[in-house]
Every structure is written in C-alpha cells, then in structure tokens.
Design an enzyme around this catalytic site. Sequence first.
Site, PDB file in Angstrom:
ATOM      1  N   CYS A  89       1.026  -1.157   0.206  1.00 36.46           N
ATOM      2  CA  CYS A  89      -0.053   0.212  -0.284  1.00 36.46           C
ATOM      3  C   CYS A  89       0.999   1.143  -0.097  1.00 36.46           C
ATOM      4  CB  CYS A  89      -1.100   0.046   1.151  1.00 36.46           C
ATOM      5  SG  CYS A  89      -2.386   1.169   1.111  1.00 36.46           S
ATOM      6  N   HIS A 123      -3.553  -5.044   0.552  1.00 36.43           N
ATOM      7  CA  HIS A 123      -3.011  -5.624   1.720  1.00 36.43           C
ATOM      8  C   HIS A 123      -3.199  -6.924   1.863  1.00 36.43           C
ATOM      9  CE1 HIS A 123      -2.492  -1.727   3.735  1.00 36.43           C
ATOM     10  NE2 HIS A 123      -3.435  -1.379   3.238  1.00 36.43           N
ATOM     11  N   GLU A 146      -1.828  -8.602   4.042  1.00 40.61           N
ATOM     12  CA  GLU A 146      -1.626  -9.001   5.495  1.00 40.61           C
ATOM     13  C   GLU A 146      -3.072  -8.875   6.250  1.00 40.61           C
ATOM     14  OE1 GLU A 146      -1.374  -4.570   5.655  1.00 40.61           O
ATOM     15  OE2 GLU A 146      -0.975  -6.217   4.234  1.00 40.61           O
TER      16      GLU A 146
END
Length: 257
Positions: free
Chosen positions: A110, A200, A202
């Site tokens: 990001c 993202h 994660e």
Amino acid sequence: MGGENGGEVGKNGRRKFAVLLCAEESEYVKKVYGGYFKVFVGLLGEEGETWDVYRAVRRELPCMEDVGTYDGFVITGSCNDAHGDDQWINDLVSFLKALDSLKKKVLGVCFGHQILSRALGGKTGRAKKGWDIGVTCIHPTHSTIKLLASLRIPSHLPVIECHRDEVWQLPPHAEVMACSETTGVEMFRCGDHIMGIQGHPEYNKEILLHLVDRLLQRNLIQTCHAEAAKASMDAQEPDQEAWKRLCKGFLKGHISW
C-alpha cells in the site's frame, strides 16, 4: 537508530528480516493482533527466521552498518501520503534508495508500494478514481502469471484494498505486474529485488471493518464508501493463501525471474 527484536520464529534463526512500520497502530490492532508487526510475521514468517521491527514513522530505521545482516525488508501501509514531505518520509525515501543500490529484497504494501515507486523515480498522487476500499479483484499480467507459474497464482486475484493514493508513473525500468478496474498499477517490480503491492495481503476482513469504521468516524470517507466496502466483503473472499505464496516466494527468493 531504534528497532526491536520481535522474537525468532524458531530457535537458532538463520535468515533475518525487518518490518518498517509506517503508521501508528490503533488500540484495536494492538489488543487483538499484537500490532501490525505480528500480522506481517504471521503472513510471511517461517521457522528458523528472525524478524525485527523498526518504527519508520518515528524516524527509526536500521543503521546502514546493520543493513547487510538482513535478507529482506517489508514496508507497511500508512495513513500518510507517499508524496508527502514529512521528515520521516524523506528519511525513508533515502533509505530505500540505499537498499535499491545494494539490491536488497524489499516488499512494499500500500503506502510501501507507493513510497518504493517514489524512491526509485516514479510518481504518486491521489487516485484518479478516488477511494478503493473493500475486496478488489486484481488481474496479473500474462507475463506475471507465466513468471509465477510455480506459485500457482490465479488470473483473478482478490485482495483487500484501502487507499486513496496510487502510483501515477512507474520508476524507470519498472514493470507492471498487475492492474484492476480501479487502479492501473496494482503491482510492480524492479529487477528481482523490488516488488510493490497496492493491496493489503496481510489484512483480514475484521481488520478492514475496523479501519472502515475509523475512517467513517473521522469523516475521511462517506457512508457510501463504507457500504460499498462491506458489500464487496460479502461478495467475495480475499485469496489469502495465494497472496501468502506470492509474498513469501518473492521475499525468500523462491521465484526464478
């Protein structure tokens, strides 16, 4: 210059990585997940590795004398603009230029994706189509799919997104790896040592829902953005296993470029 040892993933760690945190964490993330550092280690860490954390947003970066001890670096998301002029951002840009010159493995997520582009000579700014929040399906290029054949990366790859900035122009010699209907540069690479991901990998849906609520409370997004984000989460799941294979494959050098 700061930095904390987050503990070895296993005893007698051999390989060593660092996460450069570019945002102050919410109490929710710290309480539920132990902070974003642990979220990233959960995605990328393996037995026999050591992972350290540096709070880049507080101007903590590894000393250049220590850089050689690391096998790779991960640059996280941030509430700040990658095209901003805060001192910590300028420090980070200089540090990333140094890592590039040393051909160190760097994965940017990001804001990390955008700041990598800036550091290497690209341009970033406000996304032309505005906020992208929710689960977005990105499309790796044909060359990327072929390149990553051993990782079994699908041609349609859902990922959680939360950004209003984007890469406008790639750095010289960079290559687009994926795009989406909203963002022209969802992924890029420079050689075999730099990779940026706008989404993202994660995040899970709970983290995103909490973030959407925070953005709404701060009037940074409108109700329509929040509703669209929640609808996209109901419509499809992020392919977290594919993203894990991709990110680990890059960072650990398992991809034959």
